[in-house]
Design a protein around this motif. Structure first.
Motif, short mmCIF file in Angstrom:
data_model
loop_
_atom_site.label_atom_id
_atom_site.label_comp_id
_atom_site.label_asym_id
_atom_site.label_seq_id
_atom_site.Cartn_x
_atom_site.Cartn_y
_atom_site.Cartn_z
N VAL A 63 1.20 -1.23 0.14
CA VAL A 63 0.04 0.15 0.06
C VAL A 63 0.92 0.96 0.11
O VAL A 63 1.40 1.80 1.33
CB VAL A 63 -0.94 -0.29 1.00
N ALA A 64 1.18 1.48 -0.92
CA ALA A 64 2.36 2.65 -1.43
C ALA A 64 2.14 3.31 -3.29
O ALA A 64 1.38 2.78 -3.48
CB ALA A 64 3.66 2.06 -1.42
N PRO A 108 -2.31 4.45 -2.79
CA PRO A 108 -3.50 5.19 -1.85
C PRO A 108 -4.02 7.11 -2.27
O PRO A 108 -4.50 6.38 -1.60
CB PRO A 108 -3.08 5.30 -0.13
N VAL A 109 -2.95 7.35 -2.99
CA VAL A 109 -3.11 8.56 -3.84
C VAL A 109 -3.33 8.39 -5.29
O VAL A 109 -4.13 9.70 -5.61
CB VAL A 109 -1.48 9.38 -3.35
N ALA A 110 -2.55 7.45 -6.59
CA ALA A 110 -2.99 7.15 -7.08
C ALA A 110 -2.63 8.51 -7.77
O ALA A 110 -3.58 9.64 -8.83
CB ALA A 110 -4.64 6.85 -7.10
N ARG A 111 -1.80 9.99 -8.02
CA ARG A 111 -1.69 10.98 -8.94
C ARG A 111 0.22 11.23 -8.88
O ARG A 111 0.55 10.38 -8.07
CB ARG A 111 -1.65 11.83 -8.48
N ALA A 130 -2.72 8.22 4.54
CA ALA A 130 -3.27 7.93 3.32
C ALA A 130 -3.32 5.66 2.92
O ALA A 130 -3.54 5.59 3.11
CB ALA A 130 -3.84 8.63 1.80
N ALA A 131 -1.59 5.64 2.86
CA ALA A 131 -1.77 4.66 3.21
C ALA A 131 -2.42 4.19 4.38
O ALA A 131 -2.80 2.64 3.94
CB ALA A 131 0.11 4.58 3.22
N VAL A 132 -1.75 4.29 5.45
CA VAL A 132 -2.01 4.06 6.94
C VAL A 132 -3.74 3.35 6.49
O VAL A 132 -4.16 2.44 7.24
CB VAL A 132 -1.74 4.46 7.25
#
Length: 181
Positions: A63-64, A108-111, A130-132
Motif C-alpha cells: 500500500v504505497a 493510496p493516492v494515485a496521482r 493515506a496508506a495507513v
C-alpha cells in the motif's frame, strides 16, 4: 496467559516472514504501508517485497505510492519490478492474492508527483496517512488479514496535517474506536 509459550499471533507472524512454518489454507494477505514516502519506509518495503517467495503462506500487498517506490528504485534488482502489478482500489481478495509470484501494489493516492528522499513535505505526510487509512480499510473490510506499518514522520504529520498526531498506535486505535489498547 492462556497461550502456551512460543505459540500465538506473534509466533505465527514471525513464521510467515521467515518462511520457517507454512500455515495451511489460502495465503494470508498482509497490507504493508509505505511509511513516510520521503523516508526509509519505501526502501524497507521494497527490500521486504523483493525477498518474498510465492508459496510462503503469505502475500505482500504494498500500500504505497508508485512515486515513493520509484524514488528508491535502485535499491532493488530489476527483476523485482516485473513482479510488481498495480491493482485497482476495487480489487477483490482473489485479485489481490493474484498470480504465482506477482506482488500487488495499491497506490493510496494515485496521482503523479515527485518524491525526494530525505526532503519530506506535506504531500508526504498526506501519502503516509493515506496508506495507513487504506490498509486499515482493507483489514476492517476483510480483504487483508493484517497490516504492517513502516516508519512515518510523526512530527511532519502533526505540523502539517493532523495537529496532536502522536503516532501509528494512537491513530489506529482512534480510527478503530478503541479507548484501551
Amino acid at each position: 496467559s492462556d497461550v502456551p509459550h512460543g505459540r500465538g499471533p506473534r509466533r505465527e507472524v514471525s513464521a510467515l516472514f521467515t518462511g520457517r512454518e507454512r500455515p495451511s489454507g489460502p495465503p494470508r494477505l498482509l497490507a504493508i504501508t509505505q511509511g513516510d514516502p520521503a523516508g526509509v519506509g519505501p526502501e524497507i518495503l521494497l527490500r521486504l517485497a523483493s525477498q518474498w517467495t510465492a508459496g510462503s503462506g503469505w502475500v505482500p500487498l504494498l500500500v504505497a505510492e508508485r512515486a515513493a517506490l520509484e524514488a528508491v528504485r535502485e535499491t532493488v534488482p530489476a527483476p523485482f519490478w516485473d513482479r510488481l502489478i498495480e491493482v485497482p482500489p476495487s480489487a477483490s481478495r482473489a485479485e489481490l492474492i493474484g498470480a504465482d509470484d506477482a506482488i500487488p501494489l495499491l497506490d493510496p493516492v494515485a496521482r503523479a508527483r515527485q518524491v525526494v528522499p530525505g526532503s519530506p513535505a506535506r504531500a508526504d505526510a498526506e501519502g503516509a496517512i493515506a496508506a495507513v487509512d487504506r490498509a486499515l480499510e482493507l483489514v476492517k473490510g476483510g480483504l487483508a488479514d493484517a497490516m504492517v506499518t513502516a516508519p512515518i514522520a510523526k512530527k511532519l504529520i502533526a505540523e502539517t496535517l493532523i495537529p496532536g498526531f502522536r503516532g501509528h498506535t494512537d491513530y489506529l486505535a482512534e480510527r478503530c474506536g478503541l479507548e484501551r489498547y
